[in-house]
Scaffold this motif. Structure first.
Motif, PDB file in Angstrom:
ATOM      1  N   ASP A 233       0.811  -1.219   0.000  1.00 18.67           N
ATOM      2  CA  ASP A 233       0.000   0.000   0.000  1.00 18.67           C
ATOM      3  C   ASP A 233       0.842   1.266   0.000  1.00 18.67           C
ATOM      4  N   GLY A 234       2.168   1.100   0.102  1.00 19.61           N
ATOM      5  CA  GLY A 234       3.070   2.232  -0.024  1.00 19.61           C
ATOM      6  C   GLY A 234       3.434   2.924   1.267  1.00 19.61           C
ATOM      7  N   THR A 235       2.862   2.489   2.402  1.00 18.57           N
ATOM      8  CA  THR A 235       3.172   3.149   3.666  1.00 18.57           C
ATOM      9  C   THR A 235       4.336   2.485   4.393  1.00 18.57           C
ATOM     10  N   GLY A 236       4.349   1.175   4.379  1.00 25.05           N
ATOM     11  CA  GLY A 236       5.404   0.439   5.061  1.00 25.05           C
ATOM     12  C   GLY A 236       5.240   0.347   6.563  1.00 25.05           C
ATOM     13  N   ASN A 237       4.223   1.014   7.117  1.00 24.92           N
ATOM     14  CA  ASN A 237       4.122   1.026   8.582  1.00 24.92           C
ATOM     15  C   ASN A 237       2.693   1.067   9.116  1.00 24.92           C
TER      16      ASN A 237
END
Length: 293
Positions: A233-237
């Motif tokens: 999703d591109g956040t990584g966190n």
């Protein structure tokens, strides 16, 4: 397809799982333009949700009965009568449950997801989209490889594998409803969306609890899956696997530093269910039906 249950190394901690998931996903195409439409209608949002409910409904119905939604008497047609898409799945997908309580829980979830499909279809009426093509075979293999769990994963092969397959869907569903709620203009639809969100959260918590109880191998696999989702999703966190935290507390509840549910935009959800594809892939090989896709 290899039906051997995945057994990741019990020694992996959450940090190593995150690193593994990130490295495995580095080669995937993760770029996707943000949803370009400045405004979306309530029907657009509900149809987006209906696509996801078709996916969950098919997975749980197949896992508990061996039948597709259509075979179980749940229509996958559009509100105007267009036929629903195909479902790619192994022969005889019914999970070989050995724990009666888990089998009963799975049957309850299947019924809930079927009812979500029927409710959204009723709310949308003639505007309801048909089910898109759904893949429940190669999709799991692709995500397992991306998460560093091997090249093959069959969520129908065992109870533990079923829980891990369900884990993929339920957490994404909770964050999808959380993120989409703010886009709804009708208070009536918002109330219903919150109701569905809460049920998905009950499902997710129950599944995460059972993964926690299944032991370190299942916990480690959940951490790798969570890391893969956050990378996609591109956040990584914004995703936490099931584990025992540094202070000895469990991470059964997937929430942020304020103990609140993570929220995902429609574009972030699409990145996960498409496996990083731009117009389809993984669970929806030809994309979703409707405006948001």
């Amino acid at each position: 397809m290899d039906q051997t249950p995945i057994e990741p190394s019990p020694g992996k901690n959450r940090r190593s799982a995150l690193l593994l998931g990130g490295a495995a996903l580095a080669g995937l195409a993760l770029t996707r333009s943000a949803f370009a439409q400045s405004t979306v209608s309530d029907s657009d949002i509900l149809n987006f949700a209906l696509n996801l409910e078709f996916l969950e409904g098919q997975f749980y119905t197949l896992a508990t009965t061996g039948m597709t939604l259509d075979q179980a008497g749940i229509s996958t047609k559009s509100g105007s009568g267009t036929a629903g898409g195909t479902v790619s799945v192994k022969t005889s997908p019914m999970v070989p449950f050995t724990t009666p309580l888990l089998q009963q829980f799975a049957a309850e979830v299947a019924m809930d997801e079927q009812n979500h499909v029927k409710f959204l279809q009723s709310a949308l009426g003639s505007s309801a989209v048909a089910q898109p093509n759904i893949d429940l075979m190669a999709s799991f293999n692709t995500l397992a490889q991306a998460a560093g769990l091997g090249s093959a994963f069959d969520p129908f092969a065992s109870e533990t594998n079923f829980l891990l397959g369900a884990f993929i869907f339920e957490d994404v569903g909770v964050t999808a409803y959380q993120g989409a709620a703010t886009l709804l203009s009708s208070k009536t639809y918002l109330d219903k969306a919150i109701g569905i969100h809460n049920v998905e959260a009950y499902h997710a918590a129950s599944i995460r609890t059972r993964i926690f109880q299944a032991g370190t191998a299942a916990q480690s696999a959940s951490q790798a899956i969570a890391a893969a989702r956050a990378s996609l999703d591109g956040t990584g966190n914004d995703d936490i696997g099931v584990s025992v935290g540094s202070g000895g507390a469990a991470t059964i509840v997937d929430n942020d530093a304020n103990a609140m549910t993570y929220a995902r935009t429609t574009a972030q959800v699409l990145k996960i269910v498409y496996g990083g594809g731009s117009s389809g892939g993984v669970f929806f090989p030809n994309g979703l039906n409707g405006t948001i896709k």
